[in-house]
Design an enzyme around this catalytic site. Structure first.
Site, PDB file in Angstrom:
ATOM      1  N   SER A  26       0.797  -1.227   0.000  1.00  0.00           N
ATOM      2  CA  SER A  26       0.000   0.000   0.000  1.00  0.00           C
ATOM      3  C   SER A  26       0.831   1.279   0.000  1.00  0.00           C
ATOM      4  O   SER A  26       0.315   2.348  -0.312  1.00  0.00           O
ATOM      5  CB  SER A  26      -0.958   0.016   1.192  1.00  0.00           C
ATOM      6  OG  SER A  26      -0.241   0.109   2.403  1.00  0.00           O
ATOM      7  N   HIS A  52       1.171   4.305   6.837  1.00  0.00           N
ATOM      8  CA  HIS A  52       0.615   5.163   5.788  1.00  0.00           C
ATOM      9  C   HIS A  52       1.043   6.610   5.997  1.00  0.00           C
ATOM     10  O   HIS A  52       1.574   6.973   7.039  1.00  0.00           O
ATOM     11  CB  HIS A  52      -0.910   5.069   5.743  1.00  0.00           C
ATOM     12  CG  HIS A  52      -1.406   3.824   5.067  1.00  0.00           C
ATOM     13  ND1 HIS A  52      -2.727   3.478   5.034  1.00  0.00           N
ATOM     14  CD2 HIS A  52      -0.756   2.847   4.387  1.00  0.00           C
ATOM     15  CE1 HIS A  52      -2.871   2.345   4.370  1.00  0.00           C
ATOM     16  NE2 HIS A  52      -1.689   1.932   3.982  1.00  0.00           N
ATOM     17  N   ASP A  90      -7.923   6.347   4.519  1.00  0.00           N
ATOM     18  CA  ASP A  90      -7.971   5.195   5.435  1.00  0.00           C
ATOM     19  C   ASP A  90      -9.200   5.143   6.336  1.00  0.00           C
ATOM     20  O   ASP A  90      -9.253   4.308   7.233  1.00  0.00           O
ATOM     21  CB  ASP A  90      -6.719   5.191   6.325  1.00  0.00           C
ATOM     22  CG  ASP A  90      -5.478   4.847   5.557  1.00  0.00           C
ATOM     23  OD1 ASP A  90      -5.589   4.294   4.454  1.00  0.00           O
ATOM     24  OD2 ASP A  90      -4.375   5.125   6.074  1.00  0.00           O
TER      25      ASP A  90
END
Length: 180
Positions: A55, A95, A123
């Site tokens: 990701s 992230h 998210d």
């Protein structure tokens, strides 16, 4: 190979065997002390993490080993890569911070929104039900450096339990048989 290793162990007297077991215990306890020391120095409950998914590509790839810090005096900034835990999930997520939401009522709370570089949406779908923003308490650490693909060993050991057992058995035999 295994037969000669077992023969070496059988030939040891009790004192030699006990010495080898204590040596192994010293190695394990030294590793734990280093880990706890890193936790204190970095301010993070997990100073080293492995990237488990794609990701964050192209910034980080699956298997990259990240080094984290989490000093409370440093404010979270847009563009910064954070590792956070969400209520109900055991595995932390790596992230990038996309948006900040500052609230100046009674306390200067800063909330933020994250997104994986390789993901098309933010998210919010990963957060706990009803949670729209993350706060400082959700952050495990902030990425400060990385080693590419070094964490693949950890991923293989988690995905293939027999591989993990084989590695641990080899290390255990090495410690028992090695006489230095």
């Amino acid at each position: 190979m295994w037969r000669s290793s077992f023969d070496d162990v059988k030939r040891m007297n009790k004192r030699q065997f006990l010495y080898q077991v204590l040596s192994f215990g010293m190695i394990v306890s030294s590793a734990l002390m280093i880990w706890k020391g890193l936790m204190v120095v970095t301010g993070s409950e997990s100073p080293i993490v492995v990237v488990l998914s794609g990701s964050m590509e192209p910034a980080f790839h699956r298997g990259d080993l990240l080094f984290l810090t989490n000093h409370a005096a440093e404010p979270v900034r847009v563009g910064e890569i954070v590792v956070f835990k969400v209520e109900g999930r055991d595995i932390p997520i790596v992230h990038r911070v996309m948006k900040l939401h500052e609230k100046n009522e009674n306390n200067n709370t800063v909330k933020f929104l994250t997104k994986g570089d390789n993901n098309s949406v933010d998210d919010r779908g990963l957060y706990a039900p009803g949670q729209l923003w993350l706060t400082e308490k959700d952050v495990v650490g902030r990425a400060r450096g990385f080693l590419p693909y070094v964490g693949m060993v950890t991923i293989y050991m988690n995905e293939y339990p027999k591989f993990k057992c084989a590695i641990l058995a080899c290390l255990g035999m090495y410690v028992l048989v090695h006489r230095e």
